[in-house]
Write a protein that holds these residues in place. Structure first.
Motif, PDB file in Angstrom:
ATOM      1  N   UNK A   7      36.582  30.525  25.885  1.00  0.00           N
ATOM      2  CA  UNK A   7      37.983  30.281  25.569  1.00  0.00           C
ATOM      3  C   UNK A   7      38.584  31.641  25.226  1.00  0.00           C
ATOM      4  N   UNK A   8      39.762  31.680  24.690  1.00  0.00           N
ATOM      5  CA  UNK A   8      40.428  32.965  24.491  1.00  0.00           C
ATOM      6  C   UNK A   8      39.679  33.863  23.521  1.00  0.00           C
ATOM      7  N   UNK A   9      39.391  33.340  22.315  1.00  0.00           N
ATOM      8  CA  UNK A   9      38.765  34.166  21.291  1.00  0.00           C
ATOM      9  C   UNK A   9      37.333  33.814  20.972  1.00  0.00           C
ATOM     10  N   UNK A  10      36.820  32.724  21.541  1.00  0.00           N
ATOM     11  CA  UNK A  10      35.433  32.346  21.280  1.00  0.00           C
ATOM     12  C   UNK A  10      35.203  31.775  19.896  1.00  0.00           C
ATOM     13  N   UNK A  11      36.229  31.172  19.317  1.00  0.00           N
ATOM     14  CA  UNK A  11      36.111  30.663  17.943  1.00  0.00           C
ATOM     15  C   UNK A  11      36.246  29.148  17.849  1.00  0.00           C
ATOM     16  N   UNK A  12      37.103  28.539  18.679  1.00  0.00           N
ATOM     17  CA  UNK A  12      37.414  27.130  18.518  1.00  0.00           C
ATOM     18  C   UNK A  12      36.937  26.278  19.691  1.00  0.00           C
ATOM     19  N   UNK A  13      37.686  26.310  20.808  1.00  0.00           N
ATOM     20  CA  UNK A  13      37.411  25.399  21.922  1.00  0.00           C
ATOM     21  C   UNK A  13      36.030  25.592  22.525  1.00  0.00           C
TER      22      UNK A  13
END
Length: 298
Positions: A263-269
């Motif tokens: 995902x964009x930042x690798x933190x949530x999705x």
């Protein structure tokens, strides 16, 4: 002069073989020490043409040397010709062998060589980056044939050992081991991924103020992600696809696969999806570990 062959007899037990190779400075010595600590018989810097001889000696040990790890590098001339010949000899005797390839970015390798003030073994009269480029070119085919590729660019010694422990510490060797890795696209694609999938089609919890501080390992974020249209369907269908791929890998004798979920930042999705996907694979009989590469970054 012929190459030594593993001995075939009723009393010979052909040892399991792991070949450790990869970029100079990427952690081959650390990998060798880790396997040694796990009970493997490790031989460092063995010329590739002597690998069948080493396996033959292990076969004569009456089971005392059941697992051999050999570290090979490109310092020897005719490296690839000798290695290909050795692997061909081993294939005829049904030796269970795997190739572990250690990778790292140019920036990480330059930094490591400069920190120890040592030249790259292939740089000659040139720069460190010249040696790295020459080695990458020479090892490109071997990297493609590797069963397990590990990118050590952002790993410390303890993290590399943990990765190897997860792959080799088990008493019984599974048919297939999977690493499911979440990552952030803004930090770059994982170079050791076999398969890459994108979760950026789902709404980003980063833009929900009450969810922003949490990660995809939390129940709040996971519920948010999987309540979005298409999330559960994606998980179901991608799991089915991976099960199909896993069956093919088993038939082809491939024992390791790294699935990267971004995902964009690798933190949530990507984190939430990786957790669910790993659980599905594990329930389907694939030994699975989860790695969240970028979860702790800001």
């Amino acid at each position: 002069m012929g190459t030594a062959q593993p001995e075939e007899s009723a009393n010979a037990t052909i040892p399991e073989l792991v070949i450790i190779s990869g970029m100079s400075g990427a952690g081959r010595s650390t990998a060798a020490k880790c396997l040694e600590d796990l009970g493997w018989f490790v031989v460092d810097n063995l010329p590739p043409e002597l690998i069948p001889t080493m396996v033959e000696l292990g076969a004569r040990s009456q089971g005392n040397v059941a697992r051999i790890a050999v570290v090979v590098d490109v310092r020897g001339r005719n490296f690839f010709d000798n290695l290909k010949g050795s692997l061909a000899d081993l294939a005829a005797f049904n030796v269970a062998r795997r190739i572990v390839f250690l990778e790292a970015s140019d920036e990480a390798l330059v930094r490591r060589f400069e920190s120890v003030r040592r030249p790259h073994p292939l740089q000659g009269d040139g720069r460190i980056v010249d040696g790295i480029a020459a080695e990458r070119d020479l090892l490109r085919e071997l990297r493609g044939d590797a069963d397990l590729v590990i990118d050590t660019s952002s790993l410390n010694v303890h993290e590399l050992r943990a990765k190897l422990d997860a792959q080799f510490a088990g008493d019984e060797e599974p048919e297939l081991r999977a690493t499911v890795m979440s990552f952030g696209y803004k930090y770059g694609l994982p170079v050791d991924a076999d398969l890459v999938v994108d979760c950026r089609f789902l709404p980003n919890p980063h833009w929900v103020p009450e969810l922003r501080p949490y990660t995809g390992t939390s129940e709040e974020v996971s519920n948010y992600v999987f309540n979005q249209p298409g999330a559960k369907e994606f998980l179901d269908r991608y799991t089915e696809l991976l099960q199909l791929i896993a069956a093919g890998y088993r038939r082809e004798g491939k024992r390791y696969v790294t699935v990267a979920v971004g995902c964009t930042g690798g933190k949530h999705r990507s984190v939430a999806m990786s957790e669910k996907l790993a659980r599905r694979l594990s329930d389907g009989g694939v030994e699975t570990v989860v790695v969240h590469r970028d979860m702790g970054r800001e």
